[in-house]
Motif scaffolding. Structure first.
Motif, PDB file in Angstrom:
ATOM      1  N   UNK A  71       3.192  49.381  47.169  1.00  0.00           N
ATOM      2  CA  UNK A  71       1.971  49.572  46.379  1.00  0.00           C
ATOM      3  C   UNK A  71       1.416  48.281  45.788  1.00  0.00           C
ATOM      4  N   UNK A  72       2.041  47.153  46.111  1.00  0.00           N
ATOM      5  CA  UNK A  72       1.544  45.863  45.621  1.00  0.00           C
ATOM      6  C   UNK A  72       0.401  45.385  46.510  1.00  0.00           C
ATOM      7  N   UNK A  73      -0.728  45.090  45.880  1.00  0.00           N
ATOM      8  CA  UNK A  73      -1.880  44.549  46.608  1.00  0.00           C
ATOM      9  C   UNK A  73      -1.885  43.026  46.541  1.00  0.00           C
ATOM     10  N   UNK A  74      -1.577  42.491  45.348  1.00  0.00           N
ATOM     11  CA  UNK A  74      -1.694  41.045  45.152  1.00  0.00           C
ATOM     12  C   UNK A  74      -0.781  40.589  44.021  1.00  0.00           C
ATOM     13  N   UNK A  75      -0.267  39.364  44.161  1.00  0.00           N
ATOM     14  CA  UNK A  75       0.532  38.743  43.109  1.00  0.00           C
ATOM     15  C   UNK A  75      -0.146  37.438  42.734  1.00  0.00           C
ATOM     16  N   UNK A  76      -0.440  37.286  41.461  1.00  0.00           N
ATOM     17  CA  UNK A  76      -1.050  36.047  40.961  1.00  0.00           C
ATOM     18  C   UNK A  76      -0.070  35.361  40.030  1.00  0.00           C
ATOM     19  N   UNK A  77       0.260  34.122  40.351  1.00  0.00           N
ATOM     20  CA  UNK A  77       1.145  33.354  39.478  1.00  0.00           C
ATOM     21  C   UNK A  77       0.334  32.857  38.284  1.00  0.00           C
ATOM     22  N   UNK A  78       0.922  32.965  37.111  1.00  0.00           N
ATOM     23  CA  UNK A  78       0.304  32.514  35.879  1.00  0.00           C
ATOM     24  C   UNK A  78       1.086  31.311  35.360  1.00  0.00           C
ATOM     25  N   UNK A  79       0.720  30.822  34.201  1.00  0.00           N
ATOM     26  CA  UNK A  79       1.416  29.679  33.624  1.00  0.00           C
ATOM     27  C   UNK A  79       2.808  30.066  33.126  1.00  0.00           C
ATOM     28  N   UNK A  80       3.661  29.095  33.006  1.00  0.00           N
ATOM     29  CA  UNK A  80       5.010  29.241  32.452  1.00  0.00           C
ATOM     30  C   UNK A  80       5.893  30.219  33.221  1.00  0.00           C
ATOM     31  N   UNK A  81       5.653  30.369  34.523  1.00  0.00           N
ATOM     32  CA  UNK A  81       6.524  31.204  35.336  1.00  0.00           C
ATOM     33  C   UNK A  81       6.247  32.688  35.292  1.00  0.00           C
ATOM     34  N   UNK A  82       5.220  33.098  34.590  1.00  0.00           N
ATOM     35  CA  UNK A  82       4.859  34.505  34.564  1.00  0.00           C
ATOM     36  C   UNK A  82       3.949  34.822  35.743  1.00  0.00           C
TER      37      UNK A  82
END
Length: 80
Positions: free
Chosen positions: A41-52
């Motif tokens: 069910x995952x469409x997209x993964x976006x990396x954010x700052x500080x490893x989140x």
């Protein structure tokens, strides 16, 4: 714990750890101390700052991860 499915939401009397143990590891992944998602069910993964990271599910739901799951998210990205 709350269990969210495509059609409904239900309260269950189990720890997330026991639920994680019973779910097939090739279909579900724990992305936060309080969240497990279905990989399909995952469409997209976006990396954010500080490893989140921010995970967008196919139904439009957005789930944030914590940096303690950074390695899990990186493996997920590599496998998708």
């Amino acid at each position: 714990s709350l269990l969210h499915t495509q059609d409904k939401e239900a309260a269950i009397r189990r720890t997330i750890k026991s639920l994680e143990t019973d779910l097939p590891a090739d279909r579900f992944v724990r992305i936060h101390r309080s969240s497990i998602v279905s990989i399909e069910h995952i469409r997209e993964i976006r990396m954010l700052h500080k490893g989140e990271a921010q995970i967008l599910l196919k139904d439009g739901t957005i789930v944030r991860t914590s940096r303690s799951y950074r390695d899990v998210i990186q493996k997920l990205i590599d496998d998708l």
